[in-house]
Design an enzyme around this catalytic site. Structure first.
Site, PDB file in Angstrom:
ATOM      1  N   GLY A 215       0.814  -1.207   0.000  1.00 25.10           N
ATOM      2  CA  GLY A 215       0.000   0.000   0.000  1.00 25.10           C
ATOM      3  C   GLY A 215       0.852   1.262   0.000  1.00 25.10           C
ATOM      4  CB  SER A 216       0.094   4.630   1.284  1.00 25.96           C
ATOM      5  OG  SER A 216      -1.058   4.829   0.487  1.00 25.96           O
TER       6      SER A 216
END
Length: 484
Positions: A215-216
């Site tokens: 993810g981020s």
């Protein structure tokens, strides 16, 4: 008569020679095959005829041996077994060894030639050395903080000392007691069947053997690639990023969870985790620089050992621009172990240098003589100037961005949140990520880098976020590291 005696003597000599040849064939030529024959129990009897050497944490054994008086005499015991299972693994008379019990089996079982007082001593005397000791880099307080922080939720924590690569904590949850697999009783077979059929996979070491979409948190890698390649030269300049952003060559639009991402600067996009900015940035930076930077951090390394083998984290080597845009925000086929993401955070904290992570400090004989001291190798993941810029941006994430739950008084903390989608059409409960590092005010360098992932499949989708679920765990781990 004499002739018959001579013939009989010659025949007996031939029989004796045949016996000697056969004995040589059995004892020399076929010795390895016979030793390895599953029907030969002598090796197992000898192996378990003495106590196994201990694995140490903070200088104290977290393992032991119990004399059963049976044919396979000594069986393994564990102190705080579930806490240290991802570190020690298990040593079973029936099911073999895993993790440190496997990687350092020669030292622990006493079969490593380095334990002998003189070269070839054991070959000459047929003596068996006492099991040696394995001193780990784990800090008990840090390990306990990580284990308590997860609280049984599915997930993992990895903590590293950035300047040395020493692994301070390695936790996977849910866990199990490896002592359940010691011995040859029926209960051992029952435990093996139960643990392997458990849907929560307690014997899976999620910290080093499970990969997740990061993810981020992967935006740290994307930012490093963009800054090193010159795709971005000013942290505060507008990035000309539309919101929503249409993935190149498709009609699929990418949006954000926060406002203010249209044409946002890299600093703002990092602080508030703007997907549109980083997806476009990854596509604009290009596959070559993105792949090179990911590899420098440790992605696609299939030979990483700590000394237990670590699952390779993945960044695809061939992608179109749309796939690259998704990979730049930690989606598509990008996957990472928690240990890998701790290495990413550690590289930022360590001026752009990745020190190879390792779990063993040194090995010794049973009476403390050093057999081997484990060192680390290093590589440059990014330019030192880029690392300084990322340190600044990660600090702002914790001070006033999405990672405020990780802030620690009297310490500088940098972090990056992440919420990773997964499952068919991204319908699975998102994984919550947080990577971070911490430096005490009076210290010359950061003391710890941490990665936390929480699967928590039972949580409400709307309640999961890196800042809400994973950051408090990372904070507790960092506090424990700073205090020791």
């Amino acid at each position: 008569m004499t002739r018959y005696i001579r013939h009989a003597a010659a025949f007996c000599a031939l029989l004796l020679l045949a016996l000697l040849v056969n004995a040589t064939r059995v004892q020399v030529v076929r010795s390895d095959a016979l030793d390895a024959n599953p029907a030969n129990r002598r090796g197992a009897i000898v192996r378990f005829d003495q106590p196994r050497g201990d694995i140490l944490v903070d200088g104290r054994p977290v393992t032991g041996s119990r004399d059963t008086g049976e044919q396979l005499r000594y069986e393994r015991t564990y102190k705080n077994g579930p806490l240290y299972a991802p570190v020690t693994g298990f040593a079973s008379q029936v099911y073999g060894t895993t993790f440190l019990e496997s990687a350092e089996d020669g030292i622990l079982s006493g079969t490593d030639p380095m334990l002998a007082p003189l070269p070839l001593w054991n070959d000459l005397t047929r003596a068996q050395n006492p099991g040696g000791r394995v001193e780990t880099t784990i800090k008990a307080a840090v390990q306990q903080a990580a284990y308590a922080g997860l609280g049984g939720k599915r997930g993992a924590v990895a903590a590293i000392e950035p300047s040395s690569g020493k692994i301070l904590a390695l936790v996977s949850a849910p866990s199990y007691d490896p002592e359940r697999l010691s011995g040859t009783r029926r209960s051992v077979a029952d435990s093996w069947a139960e643990l392997n059929s458990d849907a929560s996979k307690p014997m899976l070491n999620r910290a080093i053997r499970q990969t997740y979409p990061p993810g981020s948190t992967f935006k740290v890698v994307t930012a490093a690639a963009a800054l090193d390649s010159g795709a971005v030269t000013d942290l505060d300049a507008p990035t000309k990023s539309p919101n929503p952003f249409t993935l190149p060559g498709t009609s699929t639009q990418l949006t954000n969870e926060v406002d203010g991402c249209t044409d946002a600067s890299l600093r703002y996009a990092f602080q508030w985790s703007c997907n549109t900015v980083f997806a476009k940035l990854g596509a604009d930076t290009g596959l070559g620089p993105m792949l090179g930077t990911a590899r420098s951090f440790g992605f696609n390394d299939r030979g990483l050992k700590i000394p237990s083998s670590v699952a390779a984290s993945n960044f695809d080597t061939s992608m179109d621009r749309a796939q690259l845009a998704l990979s730049a925000i930690g989606q598509y086929d990008t996957r990472a172990t928690p240990l890998q993401m701790a290495m990413v955070s550690a590289a930022v904290a360590n001026g752009g240098i990745v020190e190879s992570p390792h779990l063993v400090d040194r090995t010794t004989t049973d009476d403390g003589d050093v057999v081997d001291t484990k060192g680390a190798t290093s590589r440059q993941a990014m330019n030192p100037g880029t690392a300084m810029q990322l340190r600044e941006m990660m600090t702002q994430v914790v001070e006033e961005g999405t990672g405020t739950n990780a802030a620690i008084p009297d310490a500088t903390v940098g972090g990056k949140t992440g919420t990773a989608q997964h499952g068919i059409d991204n319908t699975g409960t998102p994984y919550a990520w947080f990577i971070s590092w911490a430096q005490a005010e009076d210290a010359g360098q950061p003391a710890v880098a941490v990665a936390v992932v929480v699967e928590d499949a039972s949580a409400d989708r709307g309640d999961i976020s890196g800042g809400g679920s994973a950051a408090p765990i990372a904070k507790a781990v960092m506090e424990a590291a700073l205090a020791h």
